[in-house]
Motif scaffolding. Structure first.
Motif, PDB file in Angstrom:
ATOM      1  N   VAL A 263       0.818  -1.219   0.000  1.00 32.53           N
ATOM      2  CA  VAL A 263       0.000   0.000   0.000  1.00 32.53           C
ATOM      3  C   VAL A 263       0.850   1.266   0.000  1.00 32.53           C
ATOM      4  O   VAL A 263       0.625   2.157  -0.824  1.00 32.53           O
ATOM      5  N   PRO A 264       1.842   1.414   0.884  1.00 29.07           N
ATOM      6  CA  PRO A 264       2.656   2.639   0.838  1.00 29.07           C
ATOM      7  C   PRO A 264       3.378   2.819  -0.497  1.00 29.07           C
ATOM      8  O   PRO A 264       3.519   3.940  -0.990  1.00 29.07           O
ATOM      9  N   LEU A 265       3.819   1.730  -1.102  1.00 33.50           N
ATOM     10  CA  LEU A 265       4.475   1.812  -2.403  1.00 33.50           C
ATOM     11  C   LEU A 265       3.486   2.304  -3.465  1.00 33.50           C
ATOM     12  O   LEU A 265       3.822   3.144  -4.299  1.00 33.50           O
ATOM     13  N   GLY A 266       2.259   1.796  -3.424  1.00 38.03           N
ATOM     14  CA  GLY A 266       1.222   2.246  -4.352  1.00 38.03           C
ATOM     15  C   GLY A 266       0.891   3.716  -4.161  1.00 38.03           C
ATOM     16  O   GLY A 266       0.684   4.449  -5.133  1.00 38.03           O
ATOM     17  N   GLU A 267       0.842   4.159  -2.907  1.00 37.62           N
ATOM     18  CA  GLU A 267       0.574   5.569  -2.627  1.00 37.62           C
ATOM     19  C   GLU A 267       1.696   6.449  -3.168  1.00 37.62           C
ATOM     20  O   GLU A 267       1.442   7.512  -3.743  1.00 37.62           O
ATOM     21  N   TRP A 268       2.934   6.015  -3.001  1.00 37.23           N
ATOM     22  CA  TRP A 268       4.074   6.762  -3.532  1.00 37.23           C
ATOM     23  C   TRP A 268       3.961   6.852  -5.050  1.00 37.23           C
ATOM     24  O   TRP A 268       4.186   7.909  -5.634  1.00 37.23           O
ATOM     25  N   GLY A 269       3.593   5.747  -5.694  1.00 35.54           N
ATOM     26  CA  GLY A 269       3.426   5.742  -7.147  1.00 35.54           C
ATOM     27  C   GLY A 269       2.345   6.699  -7.600  1.00 35.54           C
ATOM     28  O   GLY A 269       2.509   7.421  -8.591  1.00 35.54           O
ATOM     29  N   GLU A 270       1.226   6.739  -6.869  1.00 36.99           N
ATOM     30  CA  GLU A 270       0.136   7.663  -7.202  1.00 36.99           C
ATOM     31  C   GLU A 270       0.606   9.116  -7.102  1.00 36.99           C
ATOM     32  O   GLU A 270       0.321   9.931  -7.975  1.00 36.99           O
ATOM     33  N   GLN A 271       1.325   9.425  -6.038  1.00 34.85           N
ATOM     34  CA  GLN A 271       1.797  10.793  -5.822  1.00 34.85           C
ATOM     35  C   GLN A 271       2.825  11.221  -6.863  1.00 34.85           C
ATOM     36  O   GLN A 271       2.953  12.407  -7.154  1.00 34.85           O
ATOM     37  N   ASN A 272       3.550  10.283  -7.421  1.00 32.69           N
ATOM     38  CA  ASN A 272       4.645  10.613  -8.327  1.00 32.69           C
ATOM     39  C   ASN A 272       4.430  10.133  -9.762  1.00 32.69           C
ATOM     40  O   ASN A 272       5.353  10.183 -10.570  1.00 32.69           O
ATOM     41  N   MET A 273       3.217   9.707 -10.087  1.00 35.13           N
ATOM     42  CA  MET A 273       2.953   9.139 -11.395  1.00 35.13           C
ATOM     43  C   MET A 273       3.264  10.107 -12.535  1.00 35.13           C
ATOM     44  O   MET A 273       3.896   9.737 -13.524  1.00 35.13           O
ATOM     45  N   ALA A 274       2.862  11.352 -12.398  1.00 30.19           N
ATOM     46  CA  ALA A 274       3.096  12.330 -13.473  1.00 30.19           C
ATOM     47  C   ALA A 274       4.600  12.522 -13.713  1.00 30.19           C
ATOM     48  O   ALA A 274       5.058  12.545 -14.854  1.00 30.19           O
ATOM     49  N   ALA A 275       5.357  12.632 -12.633  1.00 32.06           N
ATOM     50  CA  ALA A 275       6.803  12.810 -12.770  1.00 32.06           C
ATOM     51  C   ALA A 275       7.442  11.570 -13.388  1.00 32.06           C
ATOM     52  O   ALA A 275       8.324  11.677 -14.248  1.00 32.06           O
ATOM     53  N   LEU A 276       6.986  10.394 -12.996  1.00 29.21           N
ATOM     54  CA  LEU A 276       7.541   9.154 -13.528  1.00 29.21           C
ATOM     55  C   LEU A 276       7.192   8.966 -15.009  1.00 29.21           C
ATOM     56  O   LEU A 276       8.013   8.491 -15.787  1.00 29.21           O
ATOM     57  N   GLU A 277       5.970   9.361 -15.392  1.00 29.37           N
ATOM     58  CA  GLU A 277       5.574   9.252 -16.802  1.00 29.37           C
ATOM     59  C   GLU A 277       6.375  10.221 -17.676  1.00 29.37           C
ATOM     60  O   GLU A 277       6.529   9.982 -18.865  1.00 29.37           O
ATOM     61  N   GLY A 278       6.899  11.280 -17.097  1.00 29.46           N
ATOM     62  CA  GLY A 278       7.667  12.258 -17.847  1.00 29.46           C
ATOM     63  C   GLY A 278       9.140  11.927 -17.985  1.00 29.46           C
ATOM     64  O   GLY A 278       9.888  12.642 -18.659  1.00 29.46           O
TER      65      GLY A 278
END
Length: 111
Positions: free
Chosen positions: A92-107
């Motif tokens: 769950v914490p890993l998923g939350e981190w991914g949600e918070q940083n998805m835009a930056a990671l997609e870029g």
């Protein structure tokens, strides 16, 4: 399953999760039991073959329970075991981190 020697806890967790599909299957099962077709709908892009293999491996690892109702037409449901729920809680914490940083990671280049 063969006996494994891990170098650390993260090594063990990543081994049992086995990549993208298994983690997404565990995530899909978090709200309760699902039939095969329901799991497949919840995990877009997974092939039938990969779903079958992943569910078998998750079952062998003790993370997912397969309930065969032995009726006609056949009914089989998959659900998380207590062991699987404990891994999901760690995810769950890993998923939350991914949600918070998805835009930056997609870029990122190569994304």
């Amino acid at each position: 399953m063969k006996r494994r020697n891990y170098t650390c806890g993260l090594d063990a967790a990543v081994d049992v999760m086995g990549g993208k599909w298994k983690a997404l299957i565990l995530w899909a099962l978090q709200n309760g039991p699902l039939r095969f077709a329901e799991v497949r709908r919840e995990v877009p892009g997974i092939s039938e073959r990969m779903l079958i293999l992943s569910l078998r491996e998750l079952g062998s690892a003790g993370l997912v329970h397969r309930e065969d109702y032995r009726e006609v037409p056949p009914k089989v449901e998959y659900s998380l075991t207590g062991f699987g729920r404990s891994l999901l809680a760690a995810m769950v914490p890993l998923g939350e981190w991914g949600e918070q940083n998805m835009a930056a990671l997609e870029g990122l280049p190569g994304a």
